[in-house]
Write a protein that holds these residues in place. Structure first.
Motif, PDB file in Angstrom:
ATOM      1  N   ARG A 165      -0.396   6.703  -7.062  1.00 22.26           N
ATOM      2  CA  ARG A 165      -1.434   7.738  -7.129  1.00 22.26           C
ATOM      3  C   ARG A 165      -0.807   9.121  -7.037  1.00 22.26           C
ATOM      4  O   ARG A 165      -1.178  10.046  -7.759  1.00 22.26           O
ATOM      5  CB  ARG A 165      -2.446   7.561  -5.983  1.00 22.26           C
ATOM      6  N   TYR A 191      -5.266  10.967   3.956  1.00 24.55           N
ATOM      7  CA  TYR A 191      -4.320   9.962   3.471  1.00 24.55           C
ATOM      8  C   TYR A 191      -2.908  10.530   3.357  1.00 24.55           C
ATOM      9  O   TYR A 191      -1.932   9.842   3.619  1.00 24.55           O
ATOM     10  CB  TYR A 191      -4.734   9.438   2.088  1.00 24.55           C
ATOM     11  N   ARG A 240     -15.736   6.166  -9.262  1.00 30.51           N
ATOM     12  CA  ARG A 240     -16.173   4.808  -8.920  1.00 30.51           C
ATOM     13  C   ARG A 240     -17.665   4.646  -9.182  1.00 30.51           C
ATOM     14  O   ARG A 240     -18.492   4.984  -8.339  1.00 30.51           O
ATOM     15  CB  ARG A 240     -15.827   4.490  -7.469  1.00 30.51           C
ATOM     16  N   ARG A 258     -14.326  10.555  -5.914  1.00 28.45           N
ATOM     17  CA  ARG A 258     -13.538  10.617  -4.686  1.00 28.45           C
ATOM     18  C   ARG A 258     -12.237  11.365  -4.938  1.00 28.45           C
ATOM     19  O   ARG A 258     -11.507  11.041  -5.877  1.00 28.45           O
ATOM     20  CB  ARG A 258     -13.247   9.175  -4.248  1.00 28.45           C
ATOM     21  N   VAL A 282       0.828  -1.219   0.000  1.00 30.02           N
ATOM     22  CA  VAL A 282       0.000   0.000   0.000  1.00 30.02           C
ATOM     23  C   VAL A 282       0.856   1.259   0.000  1.00 30.02           C
ATOM     24  O   VAL A 282       0.748   2.100  -0.895  1.00 30.02           O
ATOM     25  CB  VAL A 282      -0.973  -0.010   1.207  1.00 30.02           C
ATOM     26  N   LEU A 299       0.925   1.417  -4.132  1.00 20.52           N
ATOM     27  CA  LEU A 299      -0.356   1.970  -4.590  1.00 20.52           C
ATOM     28  C   LEU A 299      -0.458   3.480  -4.335  1.00 20.52           C
ATOM     29  O   LEU A 299      -0.744   4.267  -5.255  1.00 20.52           O
ATOM     30  CB  LEU A 299      -1.529   1.243  -3.906  1.00 20.52           C
ATOM     31  N   LEU A 300      -0.205   3.889  -3.101  1.00 21.58           N
ATOM     32  CA  LEU A 300      -0.338   5.317  -2.798  1.00 21.58           C
ATOM     33  C   LEU A 300       0.740   6.151  -3.498  1.00 21.58           C
ATOM     34  O   LEU A 300       0.433   7.213  -4.045  1.00 21.58           O
ATOM     35  CB  LEU A 300      -0.383   5.542  -1.276  1.00 21.58           C
TER      36      LEU A 300
HETATM   37  C1  IPM Z   1      -9.114   1.610  -2.251  1.00 17.35           C
HETATM   38  C2  IPM Z   1      -8.344   0.859  -1.215  1.00 17.35           C
HETATM   39  C3  IPM Z   1      -7.112   1.685  -0.841  1.00 17.35           C
HETATM   40  C4  IPM Z   1      -7.581   3.022  -0.315  1.00 17.35           C
HETATM   41  C5  IPM Z   1      -6.194   1.003   0.174  1.00 17.35           C
HETATM   42  C6  IPM Z   1      -5.739  -0.349  -0.293  1.00 17.35           C
HETATM   43  C7  IPM Z   1      -5.042   1.883   0.542  1.00 17.35           C
HETATM   44  O1  IPM Z   1      -9.137   0.589  -0.115  1.00 17.35           O
HETATM   45  O2  IPM Z   1      -8.575   1.817  -3.364  1.00 17.35           O
HETATM   46  O3  IPM Z   1     -10.239   1.993  -1.985  1.00 17.35           O
HETATM   47  O4  IPM Z   1      -7.898   3.151   0.859  1.00 17.35           O
HETATM   48  O5  IPM Z   1      -7.645   3.966  -1.114  1.00 17.35           O
END
Ligand code: IPM
Ligand code: MN
Length: 354
Positions: free
Chosen positions: A98, A144, A108, A137, A90, A94-95
């Protein structure tokens, strides 16, 4: 012939299984629309940790930078949960992805097809012939990414927003609403949080440029109730990073299965990363039974938002709907009287429709 470079990042868990089906569908689109898709694969998340010791290899980042869009699977799993922050999927992949590409807008869609009304835990009187709303979102700000600290006996996370961050996400929501049912619902907690007071203020400011769009407001706690009570009343939600995270999971649940919901994360240049709203589902990984529809619909969003291939995108959505109407179901959306199929079978069925 048109040509697009797609960074393919399957990630962990069910990621590679569902990605295979999305590529199968894209291959069909490629033939039908005389368009070439070049797939450039990159490792990310736990898979990258296992193979080279870091969650977001430079090589993967380069593949993304050179691509016209990123098609992402999902990352993480219990195996990598206890790694130090930043070395984990994460915070290490992932973060940062982004943030690196400044994917500030996360779209979404929550769609409950009529044929899946029974898969929703909500009463059929409420579902009627389905619902269709969009959660917009904010994805690169708020709690975050604010300053944070974790000590032995105290901890904090700062939830901060600036005018420009709010204005750009609000515009995305209003533009989306203009193409839909011209209704935006701002979700915040402005009865308690200063960052929400500011959020609401600048959403109102942006709304003045969209006089045709109806704007209303819900506090996040109430919003979680209202989308269960009257999901058909909503069109576009605009909200902060944290509240959007919560609302989108809830939306996935009431839509029948999170395995159905795609998402798009887009930056100011229109570059985007497309990924299922759900996670890597380690419990069913490798079994070939995961629902690939969220991944397939994410590819459809990519065609629409990044490549302007609206007809092709609609073809995929229609194919998904037809296959569901014909009664085919993966395990997560199975109900009595329907035909249970696995990941590959539903991918084949959807491709054949195209
Ligand atoms: C999402 C996931 C992520 C978030 C996590 C995995 C960090 O829950 O993409 O919604 O919280 O954004
Ligand atoms: Mn989430």
């Amino acid at each position: 012939m048109k040509e697009y470079n797609i960074a393919i990042l399957p990630g962990d868990g069910i990621g590679s299984e569902v990605m295979t089906e999305a590529k199968k569908v894209l291959d069909k689109i490629s033939i039908k629309y005389d368009t070439k898709f070049n797939y450039n694969h990159g490792i990310v998340g736990g898979a990258a940790i296992d193979s080279i010791g870091e969650p977001l290899p430079d090589k993967t980042l380069k593949i993304c930078e050179n691509a016209d869009a990123i098609l992402f699977g999902s990352i993480g799993g219990p195996k990598w949960d206890d790694l130090p922050k930043g070395k984990d999927p994460v915070w290490g992949a992932l973060l940062p992805l982004r943030k690196h590409f400044e994917f500030f807008a996360n779209l979404r869609p929550a769609i409950c097809f009529k044929s899946l009304a029974n898969a929703s835990p909500i009463k059929s009187e409420i579902i009627g012939d389905g619902f269709d709303f969009l959660v917009v979102r904010e994805l690169t700000g708020g709690i975050y990414f604010g300053e944070k600290k974790l000590e032995e006996t105290s901890a904090y996370d700062i939830m901060k927003y600036t005018k420009s961050e709010i204005i750009r996400i609000a515009k995305v929501a209003f533009e989306a609403a203009m193409k839909r049912n011209k209704h935006v619902t701002c979700v915040d907690k402005s009865n308690v949080l200063s960052s929400s007071v500011l959020f609401r203020k600048f959403v109102i400011e942006v709304s003045k440029d969209y006089p045709d769009v109806k704007l209303d407001f819900l506090y996040i706690d109430n919003a979680t109730m209202q989308i269960i009570k009257r999901p058909r009343d909503f069109d576009v939600f605009v909200t902060t990073n944290m509240f959007g995270d919560i609302l989108s999971d809830e939306s996935g649940m009431i839509a029948g299965s999170i395995g159905m919901l795609p998402s798009a994360s887009i930056n100011e240049k229109g570059f985007g990363m497309y990924e299922p709203s759900g996670g890597s589902a380690p419990d069913i990984a490798g079994m070939g039974i995961a629902n690939p529809i969220a991944q397939i619909l994410s590819a459809a969003m990519m065609l629409k938002y990044s490549f302007g291939m609206n007809d092709a995108s609609n073809d995929i959505e229609n194919a998904v709907q037809t296959v569901l109407e014909k009664g085919y179901r993966t395990g997560d959306i199975m109900e009595v009287g329907k035909t249970k199929v696995n990941t590959k079978e539903i991918g084949d069925l959807i491709s054949e429709e195209i």
